[in-house]
Scaffold this motif. Structure first.
Motif, PDB file in Angstrom:
ATOM      1  N   PHE A 141       0.874  -1.176   0.000  1.00 41.73           N
ATOM      2  CA  PHE A 141       0.000   0.000   0.000  1.00 41.73           C
ATOM      3  C   PHE A 141       0.904   1.217   0.000  1.00 41.73           C
ATOM      4  O   PHE A 141       1.694   1.419   0.927  1.00 41.73           O
ATOM      5  CB  PHE A 141      -0.924   0.012   1.222  1.00 41.73           C
ATOM      6  CG  PHE A 141      -1.849   1.196   1.239  1.00 41.73           C
ATOM      7  CD1 PHE A 141      -2.915   1.277   0.360  1.00 41.73           C
ATOM      8  CD2 PHE A 141      -1.638   2.242   2.125  1.00 41.73           C
ATOM      9  CE1 PHE A 141      -3.762   2.381   0.359  1.00 41.73           C
ATOM     10  CE2 PHE A 141      -2.479   3.343   2.140  1.00 41.73           C
ATOM     11  CZ  PHE A 141      -3.544   3.408   1.251  1.00 41.73           C
ATOM     12  N   MET A 175      -3.501  -2.796   6.617  1.00 42.95           N
ATOM     13  CA  MET A 175      -3.159  -2.932   5.200  1.00 42.95           C
ATOM     14  C   MET A 175      -4.205  -3.763   4.465  1.00 42.95           C
ATOM     15  O   MET A 175      -4.491  -3.511   3.305  1.00 42.95           O
ATOM     16  CB  MET A 175      -1.763  -3.529   5.046  1.00 42.95           C
ATOM     17  CG  MET A 175      -0.659  -2.554   5.437  1.00 42.95           C
ATOM     18  SD  MET A 175       1.008  -3.168   5.080  1.00 42.95           S
ATOM     19  CE  MET A 175       1.042  -3.043   3.272  1.00 42.95           C
ATOM     20  N   ALA A 228      -6.935  -1.155   3.960  1.00 38.69           N
ATOM     21  CA  ALA A 228      -6.563   0.118   3.310  1.00 38.69           C
ATOM     22  C   ALA A 228      -7.146   0.245   1.901  1.00 38.69           C
ATOM     23  O   ALA A 228      -7.191  -0.728   1.154  1.00 38.69           O
ATOM     24  CB  ALA A 228      -5.041   0.234   3.249  1.00 38.69           C
ATOM     25  N   ASP A 268      -1.942   6.846   1.574  1.00 41.69           N
ATOM     26  CA  ASP A 268      -0.687   6.828   0.801  1.00 41.69           C
ATOM     27  C   ASP A 268      -0.371   8.196   0.216  1.00 41.69           C
ATOM     28  O   ASP A 268       0.462   8.327  -0.674  1.00 41.69           O
ATOM     29  CB  ASP A 268      -0.741   5.775  -0.313  1.00 41.69           C
ATOM     30  CG  ASP A 268      -1.874   6.008  -1.298  1.00 41.69           C
ATOM     31  OD1 ASP A 268      -2.729   6.884  -1.031  1.00 41.69           O
ATOM     32  OD2 ASP A 268      -1.916   5.318  -2.331  1.00 41.69           O
TER      33      ASP A 268
END
Length: 227
Positions: free
Chosen positions: A131, A164, A167, A223
């Motif tokens: 990610f 994650m 995400a 991100d």
């Protein structure tokens, strides 16, 4: 197991709640396509039950948007009265993982949901999760950000793995606690302490934070620089 139901028929919703909740499912519901997309992308779920015939944006459009626009990997089980091969192929082409034709049996729905969730979790066992510039190898346990190794505690590793998987969606605090500690989360404010420790390793040495807190709600990864 956390499941989102995207369905506009109140009788079907009531039947799903009545059958699945006693089996240990935690359910969210959205009654149209736009609300379904908002709920699916705004919070973590183990699976999505998606009706094909929704008002406004139908299930095909919802599924296509979740897969292509939002890159959501959550397993999707489509429910529909349309039983032609063409309809089924259309559902699979836009990203559905399974297809159940109405009328269906609730025990079969339960079995299919559990199979989808089990399959998704098994896929994660050997996966390398990525990610943004984060990379987590579930086989070796190695975690890097921008190529730099991160030295995480065992609990920090569990927290980051869960985040994650979800995400970029939000993971509510209670869901994250259950992912880390199962059905016996600590009574103290242990999660906040572990999140603080994780941030020191994950974010402090880098240009911008990836681990965000939504006060009173939960946590998510980003991100991009949202500061």
């Amino acid at each position: 197991m956390y499941v989102l139901i995207i369905e506009d028929n109140p009788d079907i919703i009531a039947n799903l709640y009545g059958y699945l909740e006693p089996l240990g499912y935690t359910l969210d519901v959205a009654r149209n396509g736009n609300a379904g997309i908002s709920c699916a992308t705004g919070s973590f779920h183990d699976a999505i039950v998606l009706d094909l015939s929704l008002p406004g944006m139908d299930g095909v459009e919802v599924c296509r948007a979740l897969r292509r626009e939002y890159r959501l990997a959550t397993p999707i089980l489509m429910l529909t009265a349309r039983d032609t091969v063409h309809d089924k192929l259309t559902g699979f082409e836009v990203g559905a993982d399974d297809y159940l034709v109405k009328p269906y049996s609730l025990p079969e729905l339960d079995a299919r949901l559990k199979a989808l969730i089990r399959r998704a979790r098994n896929e994660h066992v050997q996966a390398v999760l990525t990610f943004g510039d984060l990379r987590l190898d579930t086989g070796t346990g190695q975690v890097t950000r921008a190529g730099q190794p991160l030295d995480l505690t065992p609990t920090g590793y569990k927290i980051l793995t869960a985040l994650m998987h979800a995400a970029p969606a939000l993971m509510p605090r209670a869901v994250l606690e259950r992912e880390v500690w199962g059905d016996n989360p600590p009574n103290s404010d242990a999660l906040r302490t572990h999140i603080h420790t994780l941030r020191q390793v994950l974010d402090k040495p880098f240009p911008y934070p990836m681990l965000l807190t939504l006060p009173g709600t939960g946590y998510r990864l980003t991100d991009i620089d949202e500061t």
